[in-house]
Design a protein around this motif. Sequence first.
Motif, PDB file in Angstrom:
ATOM      1  N   GLU A   1       3.899 -14.142  36.068  1.00 27.57           N
ATOM      2  CA  GLU A   1       3.859 -12.918  35.275  1.00 27.57           C
ATOM      3  C   GLU A   1       2.748 -11.975  35.746  1.00 27.57           C
TER       4      GLU A   1
ATOM      5  N   VAL B   1       3.622 -20.160  35.127  1.00 26.38           N
ATOM      6  CA  VAL B   1       4.119 -18.989  34.409  1.00 26.38           C
ATOM      7  C   VAL B   1       3.103 -17.853  34.475  1.00 26.38           C
TER       8      VAL B   1
ATOM      9  N   LEU C   1      13.449 -22.032  29.148  1.00 27.95           N
ATOM     10  CA  LEU C   1      12.739 -20.986  29.888  1.00 27.95           C
ATOM     11  C   LEU C   1      13.369 -19.601  29.774  1.00 27.95           C
TER      12      LEU C   1
ATOM     13  N   VAL D   1       1.598 -14.017  28.044  1.00 21.48           N
ATOM     14  CA  VAL D   1       1.150 -15.106  28.917  1.00 21.48           C
ATOM     15  C   VAL D   1      -0.309 -15.458  28.639  1.00 21.48           C
TER      16      VAL D   1
END
Length: 281
Positions: free
Chosen positions: A210, A206, A166, A48
């Motif tokens: 995460e 996102v 995704l 990420v």
Amino acid sequence: MTAAQIALLALIQGAAELLPVSSSAHVITAEKLMGLDPTTPEMTLLLVMLHTGTMFAVIVYFWRSWKKAYFSSWSGFRQNATGVVLATACTGIVGLGLQYAIKHWVLASDPNFEIEHLFGNSRLMAAALAAAGVLIIAASLIPERSSRRVGGSSAMLIGAVQGLCLPFRGFSRSGATISTAMAVGIERRKAEEFSFALAVVLTPAVIVKEAHRLLTASGTGHAMAVQDLGRMLAPSAFGMVLSFLAGLAALRWLSSWLESGRWYLFGAYCLVASAFVLWLR
């Protein structure tokens, strides 16, 4: 995880994230070759952070064109922003719907299921790479139109296709969204700008998801998870800087091939990468 491993993953991520070849598939494959587990929360956080670096590369690279398209007039801003909102909403509906379906229908409501558990599935990754390759090649065969812009219906379709990306690592987000836009007649440059505008909107959500996953993943308590996060932030930030620089170079490459009619070569690469992933497993 060593600094050399982080640097290698960052360069792979930065080069592949913005090219339509699925950075996640490349990073996960590299992690496996280095003996790292791509399904762990720590590796997910690093991925990420690398995405964050490439997000900033996108903002820097497209800022001038976005400023002209989105902020030069109220009508232009309203039209383009509406398209981004519609597409993002469709992404959420399709992406979350797929995650629900996988958990409750395919895995029989496994309470321990996380979508990241799919990331280490080589067969699924190979199939997604192959699907992206076919879509890219098919879109490259459609003659370009020079005047059509992203409308409401096309924005929703592009967003829905982005939602398919995704849960499936290997199904390139940029490759799928740009190819879908080209397939419905959007000019290539506008398709590219819209695709990466969606990426900039999607990435912060996102990152938050995460980061929360990492904080709650430790079995020894919240405090230990916070310590783990602090330990990972410095090396992850180092990787983020490298992915930013590699991302800028990758965007120049993508734009050159897209506008010169060599888009299909990315699709051919995805097919080769799919075969390699199957062989590697």
